[in-house]
Design an enzyme around this catalytic site. Sequence first.
Site, short mmCIF file in Angstrom:
data_model
loop_
_atom_site.label_atom_id
_atom_site.label_comp_id
_atom_site.label_asym_id
_atom_site.label_seq_id
_atom_site.Cartn_x
_atom_site.Cartn_y
_atom_site.Cartn_z
N GLU A 175 -7.85 0.21 15.55
CA GLU A 175 -7.92 0.57 14.13
C GLU A 175 -9.30 0.21 13.62
O GLU A 175 -9.75 -0.91 13.82
CB GLU A 175 -6.89 -0.23 13.32
N ARG B 173 -3.69 7.97 12.81
CA ARG B 173 -3.36 7.71 11.42
C ARG B 173 -4.65 7.57 10.62
O ARG B 173 -5.60 6.93 11.07
CB ARG B 173 -2.53 6.43 11.34
N TYR C 105 -6.02 6.68 6.71
CA TYR C 105 -5.53 6.11 5.45
C TYR C 105 -6.58 5.31 4.72
O TYR C 105 -7.63 4.96 5.25
CB TYR C 105 -4.29 5.25 5.69
N ASP D 109 -7.19 1.87 3.13
CA ASP D 109 -6.61 0.55 3.31
C ASP D 109 -6.95 -0.38 2.14
O ASP D 109 -7.66 0.00 1.21
CB ASP D 109 -7.11 -0.04 4.64
N GLU E 35 -9.76 4.10 6.71
CA GLU E 35 -9.38 3.54 8.00
C GLU E 35 -8.81 4.62 8.90
O GLU E 35 -8.12 5.54 8.44
CB GLU E 35 -8.37 2.41 7.79
N THR F 269 -6.41 4.96 16.02
CA THR F 269 -6.20 5.92 17.11
C THR F 269 -4.73 5.97 17.47
O THR F 269 -3.99 5.00 17.30
CB THR F 269 -6.95 5.52 18.40
#
Lengths: 497, 66
Positions: A9, A53, A55, A57, A63, A66
């Site tokens: 991430e 994902r 998003y 954060d 962010e 994977t």
Amino acid sequence: MDRRVIGVETEFGITHAGGTHRGLPPDEVARYLFRPVLRWGRSSNVFIPNASRLYLDVGSHPEYATAECDDLLDLIASDRAGELIMHDLAQRAEAAMAQDGFDGSVYLLKNNVDSQGNSYGSHENYLIPRTTHFRRLSTILLPFLVTRQIMVGAGRLVPATDESDPHYAFSQRADHMWEGISSATTRSRPIINTRDEPHSDAAVHRRLHVIVGDSNMSETTSLLRYGATDLVLRMVESGVPVGDFELENPISAIRHISHDITGQAAVKIRNGGEQTAVDIQARLLDRARRFVRENGAHHERVEQIFELWERTLQAVASGQHAPIERDIDWAIKKRLLTDVAERGSLPMGHPKLEQLDMAYHDVHPTRGVFNLLAAHGRASTQLQPERIQRAIVDPPATTRAALRGRFLSTARAMGAEHTVDWVHHKLVDRPLDALMLKDPLSAEDPRLDTLLGRLGERVATLSEQTLDQRRAQEVPLALSERYKLGHPQELAEPPLI
Amino acid sequence: MSTQPQKRPQGGNDDGAAPEAAATAGANAQAQKRAGELDSLLDEIDSVLESNAEEFVKGFVQKGGE
């Protein structure tokens, strides 16, 4: 584990500069950045067709996490794809902002610290067996993670403080770690986070959450980072003796090591004596080599990882960094800063050098300084650009990510309301058929075919779009529709009678 | 690259020194070429960076993450 799911991430820094007025604050730029995402998924927290994902954060950091990868190069490709996805969004944000009268450039930086010392992370997730003895895990893994920075740190020009002159350090994150192991992330950042959300069958697996790493720009450094960590985990899991390097104080050790670029910093071992990071890493490398000799290599990059590991330790130990100046992030950046400082006779803490330290992490393909160095052969790569392009749209093929990708793209093409996360797959109209996929290593499940079959017979007319067709769509490439619905007439004629 | 024997700057008539001098000249030319490449790379980097470094650095402020 021979096959292990790994994911990373990345939180990106965001800034707006170069306009006639002062740049917009990060939260406003982030809102522009996520406009296309919001329009696409009615949320600023979405899973996208490549199964990753995307998003916003805490603290308005864009962010990207994977999807689950069981292959190191898939992982690096997905992570690099995340940079290009952010770049695409940044370009669109810049254009939208210009329309609203805010000129200037949007910068997305894949680094871990801003000019005031705020830090944001690069979090690694490793799937480990539930049976792994946690005490054994932490006694081996903590010293490995504390000393790993001399190989895979991203490097940082540390500005002057009351106590020290400006100097170059191995790591961006070392100064921002406050605990060895705990369940907190923002309150008191631990090196290993024990938050136990396995996103899989909790009776079988656990998700090891490592938050100490720097964000890497170099694919080669990334290979060493994930590859060496996976090898150490294999040894932990197998139960072989690995040696005792438990540190008396991991937090003071991680800082002490980071700030001594000569690699001579010695840290106290709990059982007595002092060792340098090179000593500890060299012994772990030796153990790992022996382990692979006895148990075999579990993937084809193992020898390359050993070679990089050894070469990097030799470079640090000797102070001769030239052999790793194309491969290891901190050394690539240090070479550049040295060259620029020498050419302009700039002192160590000069703003120009601080700017370069940041610009090294700019994800822009032709403005980002790491990318420029790579284009000029001054930084090595591991992946063909085509593979990274594909990773923007394709989920990894060998893990659960493949199923998630197929589910969400099919539901979208069929216009079916749906929700999806790491484990759950739900069609809103058929809540009772919600599907939990608890094995992240499995890329096939007949239940998914059954579920998608419920969307109607036109599912059979879906055709996969080519990369060019997807590029031609208006939305960012990462959000482009994977399937196109065929004409109803394409269905076979129903049998008469 | 010239393969002509070259004289050592300080003279000297030892033939054995000629290839060495040529090698040095070659290495110098190589080094010059590398320095030229580095110069143009650093110029290119300069041209893409925001011109006010201090303002860029000070303006890069985030909230904490994670």
